[in-house]
Design an enzyme around this catalytic site. Sequence first.
Site, PDB file in Angstrom:
ATOM      1  N   SER A 105     -44.449 -12.890  -9.360  1.00 29.66           N
ATOM      2  CA  SER A 105     -43.543 -13.161 -10.479  1.00 29.66           C
ATOM      3  C   SER A 105     -43.817 -14.529 -11.067  1.00 29.66           C
ATOM      4  O   SER A 105     -43.257 -14.885 -12.096  1.00 29.66           O
ATOM      5  CB  SER A 105     -42.088 -13.082 -10.014  1.00 29.66           C
ATOM      6  OG  SER A 105     -41.874 -13.955  -8.939  1.00 29.66           O
ATOM      7  N   HIS A 120     -45.778  -6.506 -12.509  1.00 27.57           N
ATOM      8  CA  HIS A 120     -44.544  -7.156 -12.058  1.00 27.57           C
ATOM      9  C   HIS A 120     -43.364  -6.212 -12.223  1.00 27.57           C
ATOM     10  O   HIS A 120     -42.961  -5.891 -13.343  1.00 27.57           O
ATOM     11  CB  HIS A 120     -44.336  -8.463 -12.846  1.00 27.57           C
ATOM     12  CG  HIS A 120     -43.166  -9.243 -12.372  1.00 27.57           C
ATOM     13  ND1 HIS A 120     -42.384 -10.009 -13.198  1.00 27.57           N
ATOM     14  CD2 HIS A 120     -42.616  -9.370 -11.145  1.00 27.57           C
ATOM     15  CE1 HIS A 120     -41.422 -10.564 -12.499  1.00 27.57           C
ATOM     16  NE2 HIS A 120     -41.537 -10.192 -11.250  1.00 27.57           N
ATOM     17  N   GLU A 128     -43.995  -5.369 -16.020  1.00 31.17           N
ATOM     18  CA  GLU A 128     -44.855  -6.219 -16.855  1.00 31.17           C
ATOM     19  C   GLU A 128     -46.288  -5.999 -16.367  1.00 31.17           C
ATOM     20  O   GLU A 128     -46.581  -6.244 -15.192  1.00 31.17           O
ATOM     21  CB  GLU A 128     -44.453  -7.688 -16.712  1.00 31.17           C
ATOM     22  CG  GLU A 128     -43.087  -7.984 -17.326  1.00 31.17           C
ATOM     23  CD  GLU A 128     -42.639  -9.427 -17.131  1.00 31.17           C
ATOM     24  OE1 GLU A 128     -42.092 -10.005 -18.077  1.00 31.17           O
ATOM     25  OE2 GLU A 128     -42.813  -9.981 -16.022  1.00 31.17           O
ATOM     26  N   ASN A 154     -39.382 -13.777 -16.768  1.00 33.49           N
ATOM     27  CA  ASN A 154     -38.966 -15.023 -16.120  1.00 33.49           C
ATOM     28  C   ASN A 154     -39.022 -16.231 -17.057  1.00 33.49           C
ATOM     29  O   ASN A 154     -38.271 -17.184 -16.893  1.00 33.49           O
ATOM     30  CB  ASN A 154     -39.775 -15.284 -14.849  1.00 33.49           C
ATOM     31  CG  ASN A 154     -39.202 -14.496 -13.680  1.00 33.49           C
ATOM     32  OD1 ASN A 154     -38.025 -14.120 -13.702  1.00 33.49           O
ATOM     33  ND2 ASN A 154     -40.009 -14.216 -12.680  1.00 33.49           N
TER      34      ASN A 154
HETATM   35  N1  CAA Z   1     -31.454  -7.297  -6.828  1.00 40.21           N
HETATM   36  C1  CAA Z   1     -31.295  -6.612  -5.659  1.00 40.21           C
HETATM   37  N2  CAA Z   1     -30.444  -5.567  -5.522  1.00 40.21           N
HETATM   38  C2  CAA Z   1     -29.744  -5.208  -6.608  1.00 40.21           C
HETATM   39  C3  CAA Z   1     -29.852  -5.877  -7.850  1.00 40.21           C
HETATM   40  C4  CAA Z   1     -30.773  -6.966  -7.934  1.00 40.21           C
HETATM   41  N3  CAA Z   1     -30.972  -7.644  -9.061  1.00 40.21           N
HETATM   42  N4  CAA Z   1     -29.021  -5.293  -8.734  1.00 40.21           N
HETATM   43  C5  CAA Z   1     -28.388  -4.290  -8.072  1.00 40.21           C
HETATM   44  N5  CAA Z   1     -28.833  -4.248  -6.802  1.00 40.21           N
HETATM   45  C6  CAA Z   1     -28.408  -3.307  -5.740  1.00 40.21           C
HETATM   46  C7  CAA Z   1     -26.907  -3.471  -5.416  1.00 40.21           C
HETATM   47  O1  CAA Z   1     -26.704  -4.451  -4.421  1.00 40.21           O
HETATM   48  C8  CAA Z   1     -26.576  -2.097  -4.872  1.00 40.21           C
HETATM   49  O2  CAA Z   1     -26.976  -2.004  -3.499  1.00 40.21           O
HETATM   50  P1  CAA Z   1     -25.899  -1.741  -2.330  1.00 40.21           P
HETATM   51  O3  CAA Z   1     -25.413  -0.373  -2.573  1.00 40.21           O
HETATM   52  O4  CAA Z   1     -26.718  -1.868  -1.080  1.00 40.21           O
HETATM   53  O5  CAA Z   1     -24.834  -2.766  -2.503  1.00 40.21           O
HETATM   54  C9  CAA Z   1     -27.487  -1.160  -5.691  1.00 40.21           C
HETATM   55  O6  CAA Z   1     -28.546  -1.981  -6.220  1.00 40.21           O
HETATM   56  C10 CAA Z   1     -26.770  -0.495  -6.831  1.00 40.21           C
HETATM   57  O7  CAA Z   1     -26.139  -1.521  -7.607  1.00 40.21           O
HETATM   58  P2  CAA Z   1     -24.741  -1.314  -8.376  1.00 40.21           P
HETATM   59  O8  CAA Z   1     -23.667  -1.053  -7.363  1.00 40.21           O
HETATM   60  O9  CAA Z   1     -24.572  -2.472  -9.326  1.00 40.21           O
HETATM   61  O10 CAA Z   1     -25.003   0.072  -9.112  1.00 40.21           O
HETATM   62  P3  CAA Z   1     -25.041   0.453 -10.643  1.00 40.21           P
HETATM   63  O11 CAA Z   1     -25.665   1.783 -10.683  1.00 40.21           O
HETATM   64  O12 CAA Z   1     -23.724   0.250 -11.253  1.00 40.21           O
HETATM   65  O13 CAA Z   1     -26.051  -0.580 -11.355  1.00 40.21           O
HETATM   66  C11 CAA Z   1     -28.065  -1.741 -11.801  1.00 40.21           C
HETATM   67  C12 CAA Z   1     -27.354  -0.703 -10.921  1.00 40.21           C
HETATM   68  C13 CAA Z   1     -28.372  -1.123 -13.164  1.00 40.21           C
HETATM   69  C14 CAA Z   1     -29.377  -2.052 -11.083  1.00 40.21           C
HETATM   70  C15 CAA Z   1     -27.182  -3.006 -11.991  1.00 40.21           C
HETATM   71  O14 CAA Z   1     -26.723  -3.441 -10.725  1.00 40.21           O
HETATM   72  C16 CAA Z   1     -27.960  -4.122 -12.645  1.00 40.21           C
HETATM   73  O15 CAA Z   1     -28.196  -4.090 -13.832  1.00 40.21           O
HETATM   74  N6  CAA Z   1     -28.360  -5.156 -11.865  1.00 40.21           N
HETATM   75  C17 CAA Z   1     -29.120  -6.281 -12.368  1.00 40.21           C
HETATM   76  C18 CAA Z   1     -30.569  -5.935 -12.327  1.00 40.21           C
HETATM   77  C19 CAA Z   1     -31.449  -7.066 -12.834  1.00 40.21           C
HETATM   78  O16 CAA Z   1     -31.115  -7.862 -13.694  1.00 40.21           O
HETATM   79  N7  CAA Z   1     -32.664  -7.096 -12.262  1.00 40.21           N
HETATM   80  C20 CAA Z   1     -33.646  -8.068 -12.600  1.00 40.21           C
HETATM   81  C21 CAA Z   1     -33.650  -9.139 -11.560  1.00 40.21           C
HETATM   82  S1  CAA Z   1     -34.852 -10.356 -11.922  1.00 40.21           S
HETATM   83  C22 CAA Z   1     -36.237  -9.810 -11.140  1.00 40.21           C
HETATM   84  O17 CAA Z   1     -36.257  -8.855 -10.417  1.00 40.21           O
HETATM   85  C23 CAA Z   1     -37.500 -10.527 -11.455  1.00 40.21           C
HETATM   86  C24 CAA Z   1     -37.882 -11.741 -10.757  1.00 40.21           C
HETATM   87  O18 CAA Z   1     -39.057 -12.011 -10.705  1.00 40.21           O
HETATM   88  C25 CAA Z   1     -36.917 -12.723 -10.197  1.00 40.21           C
END
Ligand code: CAA
Length: 301
Positions: free
Chosen positions: A119, A140, A152, A190
Amino acid sequence: MEIKKVGVLGCGLMGSGIAHTAARNGFPTVVREVNQELLDKGLKGVFDFIDKSIQRKKGTVFERRQVKNYLTGTTKFEDLAGCDLIIEAIPENLELKNETFAALDKIVGKDTIFASNTSSLKVVDMARATARKDKFIGMHFFNPVPVMKLVEVVRTKETSDEAFAAAMAFVKKIDKVGVACIDTTGFVVNRLLVPYLLDAIRAYEAGIATVQDIDNAMMIGCGYPMGPLTLLDFVGLETTHYIGGIMTKEFGLPQYHSPWLLQKMVEKGMYGKKSKVGFYDYSKGEPIPNDAALKKLLEEK
Ligand code: CAA
């Protein structure tokens, strides 16, 4: 260059999610971990994730069967020999990644495409460790990988058109959407996300609003699925601090620099959800905003 069999290096959060996604779409997939304990933990995580999704009526029994049929685990590099695409998702350490790619380079066929899920590192810095710079790309993925649709797809100046096209076609076949990026630190997401997350911490430091209200403001006001402070807890505060550090070094811009509070929280092991404490306290199940502890920390500033 058609991708039929997939290898994944690393069965942590990202690697297991990538392996899960490839297998459920019918690709024979081999995931490699450094030891049996980590491998078992990662594979258990895959099936726990599927079972929870089935309970929530988001996953299917068919998905579970596909993953059972198509996903295998190993601790040996040799078991990746027949793969057409190998996606690396091991810790963000260039030396470790390069040692791994160099070892694998000698084992797999000359047409195998190598991809890194980095990332924050430059893809070209890994490609140089191999004799297949033309078949080296970045892929990514985003967390949680089985749910998030974006990949990505990063090409260096030396990536061939064929390798890039094969990677894009694979992304489509696993039901994700690829965006093409040039090889620059942080790629698209990012580059935009890290300053946003760090600014949310700066807003908190400045006493603009509570943890919950900062999150609510962005969720309700802008339609984001998660507030920035919750997202920081999910991504991991130490991970964001680390990525911001690399981006600061690369671009020298203040928006990537970790605010005082983030540095302090990382120092204290407050990494977010994984350590059960960050901007929220997860120790009692439901997340509770951690304002009291954070205010106390800020008094030290
Ligand atoms: N990282 C890890 N786990 C995540 C997560 C994240 N960003 N987002 C959600 N989860 C997990 C939750 O903990 C949950 O797991 P558990 O059941 O074990 O608690 C599971 O995914 C489902 O999540 P929700 O209960 O929120 O379920 P939902 O169906 O309502 O929504 C979702 C799912 C669409 C993924 C929503 O949670 C969401 O939009 N999350 C944010 C996702 C996001 O922004 N991801 C990008 C992160 S940045 C990245 O990955 C890049 C980097 O290089 C840093």
